[in-house]
Design a protein around this motif. Structure first.
Motif, PDB file in Angstrom:
ATOM      1  N   VAL A 205       0.945  -1.307   0.005  1.00 40.23           N
ATOM      2  CA  VAL A 205      -0.024  -0.116  -0.192  1.00 40.23           C
ATOM      3  C   VAL A 205       0.854   1.230   0.004  1.00 40.23           C
ATOM      4  CG1 VAL A 205      -1.888   1.232   1.274  1.00 40.23           C
ATOM      5  CG2 VAL A 205      -1.870  -1.232   1.099  1.00 40.23           C
ATOM      6  N   ASN A 206       0.515   2.166  -0.844  1.00 40.82           N
ATOM      7  CA  ASN A 206       1.225   3.356  -0.855  1.00 40.82           C
ATOM      8  C   ASN A 206       0.187   4.484  -0.732  1.00 40.82           C
ATOM      9  OD1 ASN A 206       2.443   5.877  -1.329  1.00 40.82           O
ATOM     10  ND2 ASN A 206       3.848   5.101  -3.009  1.00 40.82           N
ATOM     11  N   THR A 207      -0.021   5.246   0.564  1.00 38.95           N
ATOM     12  CA  THR A 207      -1.191   5.971   0.504  1.00 38.95           C
ATOM     13  C   THR A 207      -1.210   7.236  -0.112  1.00 38.95           C
ATOM     14  OG1 THR A 207      -0.181   6.926   2.601  1.00 38.95           O
ATOM     15  CG2 THR A 207      -1.842   5.420   2.857  1.00 38.95           C
ATOM     16  N   ALA A 208       0.055   7.460  -0.661  1.00 39.85           N
ATOM     17  CA  ALA A 208       0.350   9.066  -1.544  1.00 39.85           C
ATOM     18  C   ALA A 208      -0.277   8.710  -2.806  1.00 39.85           C
ATOM     19  CB  ALA A 208       1.909   9.061  -1.658  1.00 39.85           C
ATOM     20  N   TYR A 209      -0.849   7.438  -3.209  1.00 39.11           N
ATOM     21  CA  TYR A 209      -1.719   7.491  -4.483  1.00 39.11           C
ATOM     22  C   TYR A 209      -2.970   7.111  -4.269  1.00 39.11           C
ATOM     23  CZ  TYR A 209       3.196   6.183  -6.272  1.00 39.11           C
ATOM     24  OH  TYR A 209       4.464   6.325  -6.792  1.00 39.11           O
ATOM     25  N   SER A 210      -3.308   7.024  -2.981  1.00 39.59           N
ATOM     26  CA  SER A 210      -4.696   6.823  -2.726  1.00 39.59           C
ATOM     27  C   SER A 210      -5.793   7.933  -3.112  1.00 39.59           C
ATOM     28  CB  SER A 210      -4.866   6.410  -1.376  1.00 39.59           C
ATOM     29  OG  SER A 210      -4.259   5.140  -0.961  1.00 39.59           O
TER      30      SER A 210
END
Length: 1004
Positions: A205-210
């Protein structure tokens, strides 16, 4: 050549299939043209609308969507209904098995009367044979209801529609998972018993892309865990560098059945629209169970088209076909599996995303692959099979994220819909595919309104369709005509869509059950004449708008042209990349597709479906470069210095496309602008002007066609979308029209009456003529610019008016005349240069009739569901009121006959006439004066010219008005219709008689 391997990486054009398919389709359309008068009509159309305009052929007249309760039909009733449709002036019908109103499955008994059963086939034979006798054509749907489906397959069959369902488990850093492979987030549909695990993955998971709805993931972290699966169980430990997601992908049947079934026994299941097996299941079933020797023979005589409704594949997961991974690799050169998180769906919503630009590229490549499979295995295969039966293929090629513009180029007849299309640009997308491929017809499923069953008026119908014709539509399939009978239904008979879920449904069930059916021949004649004009010759459009992603039914238009250009007279259509590989995609004298729509310029902006990003594939960039070097003007809007390929780029591809666009921007016929407002200036610099120029910005819409040096212009005072506010206002301004023939003069073609007349008031300037256009909201007219005498009038040049103080100037049998509504002397400047003065005398003042008698035929339920009882009402009216405000008529539907007497004094002479303004009328009407029935009345603007029918002394004027059935159903069937609003019916006025005088203009 297999289109799946026709990739730019091999040096073969990616869109070879479309070019070949469209060429074949055009040839097929000629080989399998509609029977009887269709061929004659096509020949006549090449000679111009003068032939057949007054009485348009069956081939161009509107059709009905004819709803059957599957096979529960009688042959004698079928033949009777064909006669009803023919007698009403329609050209054919499409048999559709639809019964959303029936909730009790036992009524239909699908084992005996299902779609495709012997009783259904017998009904089809009756319809085809009676249609042959009456000169109609019959279209058939590919299966019952929609989407395409057949019995004989199960949800687990190879040919059945598939979905990719995903399961997910979230793991904290360093957490181990041991257990069954994650189950799909949604359970399987009923009847689905088989499934196959495609793959299992892990991703960080990469929340910067969420985003608000999507969970961001790192693409580089996607890990295949197939080797970690054993016996249906998975063991895996997440790294400690972040949160991870386990994803399992399951391929299974979606179990979708056609709408509002069951329709067959065994049940029908929707077929895979992306595989040869799915389409073969359809054709095999027809060959084995439906195409009797009699049906085959009759299809050659009165068959029209095979029809498929919009592609409404509904699944909780992602639409899928087993060949997709291989097809994706062949199309892009890379594996689909690591990219699946970016495309997987949960109830139509995206679930995961990588970095935004990469995700956009992945989704573009995925849906482009799906589009290729759909167009090859479904559209092209069905079309080829339909041609073998002597049929064309008509389809609504939208509903998914596929290139419907390219599909429209393959189809014999593309179709849109007034209910599902958000605005006119949705039609313009399909029109681009039609015209670039050299087809003629763009069809429309017309007049479906939610919650309006039995309260729909023809006035509303025509207000809806006016703009659609300007956007390219030239065939109307009216929604619809219901088979009359079904056990247990209420008056006025079986209706496919009402009641719907216990309340008022949508779509009108037109036919003899409607009071307006008495006048419907006037409406069908109007529509037929509009179609006739809009199928004459070839369509012309000013600008082609390049669309990187060819989705349709989205409502997304072209920035400047949609918002501003159309208000100034510009016309545009949309092209997707595959259309630029068609044989028509050549340039001559600065025109793209010179033998077709002859676009004057190509407009390119960012891809609206992907954040308005400036995208072009290298292949498309090279094509644009080739076209402009051949002389085509090109305007680009946006940040093209940072252009990127639409899909995942190969190494060096970004630099390649930027170099190509740089070379493109350096061409002399190319302009780049950064603001929408600058588009008009760029076009002017390139010398590009529209064929229609308004003297002022307005809501006037137009369509242009050219045949044998004659320019046909259709105008409608409408708007881009029906839901847009404020309402359309009347227009009254000059319009300048380009003419193809140097000595062409304007003619007015009246689609309501079929009459043609040469326009007497206009100006000329080189290759243009200017006329005045005055239209009420939704009103339409047709102007043809061609040689004098084109429509049988006096040949040769005649002096005409270029300016006049009179209300109107007309050509009469004796010469030029002015018309005025008040006494006076009127100056008219003539084309020869001199100014003439003409005196009009003795014109009475306008007046309103003082009183009316009214006789009403009140339609009520009879002894059976299909029997109507008529009760008469006689009233004397001192003022015109809607029936809803007259106590005796408050809930009455039917036919009203209004009668008044008008006395004219001794001053009434042969030089006088009058207009009869009816004011507000609901719904259709006819007018009789002194025993003479007048030509059909334009229901949008009910004003009729009484000409010389009035006489000195007593005159009798009669107006017959027919209404919808809604007010009566409010009280006769309150359980369903009791909550509807009472409508205002009848002649409401104000009715005015407006006298005029005419006097000859001395031209010498």
């Amino acid at each position: 050549m297999d289109d799946l391997t026709a990739d730019h990486r091999t040096g073969i054009a990616r869109r070879t299939l479309l070019a070949a398919a469209a060429t074949t389709a055009a040839a097929g359309a000629l080989a399998w043209s509609a029977p009887g008068d269709a061929v004659a009509a096509a020949t006549a159309a090449d000679r111009g609308a003068a032939f057949g305009f007054a009485d348009p052929s069956r081939a161009v007249r509107p059709k009905f969507r004819w709803w059957w309760p599957d096979g529960l039909v009688r042959a004698d009733e079928i033949r009777r209904e064909v006669d009803q449709i023919a007698d009403a002036g329609f050209g054919g019908a499409e048999i559709a098995a639809v019964h959303h109103s029936v909730t009790d499955a036992s009524v239909l008994d699908t084992a005996r009367h299902g779609w495709g059963s012997p009783s259904w086939v017998t009904g089809v034979e009756a319809a085809l044979s009676q249609a042959a006798r009456r000169g109609l054509t019959i279209d058939l749907t590919v299966g019952p209801s929609w989407p395409a489906a057949v019995p004989g397959i199960t949800p687990d069959s190879e040919a059945a529609v598939k979905e990719l369902a995903h399961g997910a488990v979230t793991l904290a850093p360093g957490t181990s998972y041991s257990g069954p492979v994650p189950e799909p987030v949604h359970g399987a549909a009923p009847g689905v018993t088989a499934r196959r695990l495609l793959t299992v993955q892990a991703a960080r998971v990469n929340t910067a892309y969420s985003t608000r709805k999507e969970t961001g993931l790192d693409l580089d972290s996607v890990t295949d865990l197939g080797t970690a699966v054993s016996g249906g169980a998975l063991e895996w430990t997440a790294p400690d560098d972040g949160t991870w997601v386990l994803l399992a992908y399951w391929v299974r049947g979606s179990g979708q059945t056609p709408e509002a079934g069951p329709h067959t026994d065994p049940p029908s299941y929707v077929v895979d629209h992306f595989s040869a097996a799915g389409t073969r299941a359809v054709t095999d079933h027809w060959e084995a169970h439906i195409l009797t020797p009699s049906v085959r023979r009759l299809l050659k005589v009165s068959g029209g088209a095979l029809f498929e409704d919009s592609i409404e594949l509904e699944t909780d997961g992602l639409q899928w076909t087993p060949a997709l991974p291989d097809a994706f690799r062949a199309h892009t050169g890379r594996s689909l599996l690591p990219l699946l998180p970016a495309v997987v769906l949960d109830n139509s919503n995206q679930v995961y995303t990588f970095e935004a630009a990469v995700t956009r590229q992945i989704r573009h490549d995925f849906w482009e692959t799906v589009s290729t499979l759909f167009n090859r295995h479904h559209i092209t295969a069905l079309r080829t099979w339909a041609h073998s039966l002597g049929l064309e293929l008509r389809s609504q090629p939208y509903g998914l994220q596929t290139d419907a513009i390219a599909s429209a180029a393959i189809l014999d007849i593309a179709e849109g819909e007034s209910l599902g299309f958000k605005n006119l640009d949705d039609y313009r997308c399909l029109a681009g595919g039609r015209d670039m491929a050299g087809h003629t017809v763009l069809s429309c499923e017309a007049g479906a309104y939610s919650g309006s069953a039995y309260s729909t008026t023809w006035q509303r119908f025509l207000r809806t369709m006016g703009g659609a014709y300007a956007a390219g539509v030239n065939q109307t399939v009216v929604h619809g005509f219901s088979y009359a009978e079904l056990p247990g239904v209420n008056w006025p008979g079986y209706a496919a869509f009402t009641p719907y879920r216990g309340t008022v449904g949508y779509g009108e069930s037109w036919g003899p059950r409607h009071p307006t059916w008495k006048h419907v021949e006037d409406v069908s004649g109007y529509l037929g004449r509009i179609h006739h004009v809009l199928r004459t010759g070839r369509a012309r459009a000013d600008v082609a708008v390049f669309r990187q992603t060819g989705y349709t039914a989205t409502g997304i238009g072209a920035s400047w042209f949609t918002a501003t250009g159309i208000t100034l007279g510009w016309t545009h259509q949309f092209l997707s990349g595959p259309l630029l590989d068609l044989p028509n995609a050549t340039v001559r004298r600065g025109r793209l597709a010179p033998n077709g729509p002859a676009y004057k310029a190509l407009f390119v902006e960012g891809d609206f479906f992907y954040g308005s990003t400036a995208t072009l594939s290298p292949a498309d960039a090279r094509t644009l470069l080739r076209l402009t070097r051949a002389g085509l003007p090109v305007v680009l809007l946006g940040a093209w210095e940072s252009v990127v390929p639409p899909g995942v780029p190969d190494p060096g591809e970004v630099d390649e496309v930027r170099a190509l666009v740089g070379e493109l921007l350096a061409q002399p016929r190319v302009r780049r602008v950064t603001e929408k407002a600058a588009v008009a200036t760029a076009l002017a610099e390139l010398g590009v002007v529209p064929d229609v120029v308004h003297s002022t910005a307005s809501t006037l819409l137009n369509a242009h066609r050219v045949a044998d040096g004659v320019d046909y212009y259709y105008f409608c005072n409408g708007k881009h979308a029906e839901t847009v506010k404020p309402p359309v206002a009347a227009v009254d301004h000059d319009v300048t029209l380009r003419r193809s023939t140097a000595d062409g003069v304007p003619h007015l073609l009246d689609p309501w009456t079929g009459r043609t007349e040469r326009i007497a008031h206009y100006t000329e300037d080189g290759d243009t003529v200017t006329v005045r256009v005055a239209l009420q909201p939704a009103e339409s007219l047709v102007v043809a610019v061609g040689r004098p005498g084109l429509f049988g009038g006096r040949p040769g040049r005649r002096q005409h008016a270029v300016a006049s103080e009179a209300d109107d100037v007309r050509f009469t049998a004796t010469g030029l005349a002015v018309r005025a509504f008040a006494d006076g002397t009127y100056r008219t400047r003539l084309s020869g240069g001199r100014t003439a003065s003409t005196t009009v005398k003795g014109v009475p003042e306008p007046f309103e009739p003082a009183s009316w008698s009214l006789r009403v035929e009140d339609w009520r339920p009879g002894s059976t569901a299909t029997t109507t009882t008529v009760v008469a009402h006689e009233l004397a009216l001192d003022a015109l009121l809607p029936w809803s405000r007259i106590p005796e008529l408050a809930d009455v539907s039917g036919i009203g006959r209004y009668r008044t007497e008008v006395r004219l004094g001794d001053g009434w002479t042969g030089g006088h006439g009058a207009l009869l303004e009816l004011g507000a009328v609901t719904d259709t009407c006819r007018v009789t004066v002194n025993g003479h029935r007048l030509d059909p009345v334009d229901v949008i603007r009910p004003v009729v010219d009484l000409g010389g029918l009035l006489r000195k002394g007593r005159n009798v004027i009669e107006v017959e008005v027919a209404t919808p059935l809604g007010n009566r159903l409010r009280v006769s069937d309150p359980a369903v219709y009791g909550g509807t609003t009472r409508q205002a019916y009848g002649l409401m006025g104000p009715v005015r008689l407006v006298p005029y005088g005419e006097a000859e203009v001395r031209t010498r």
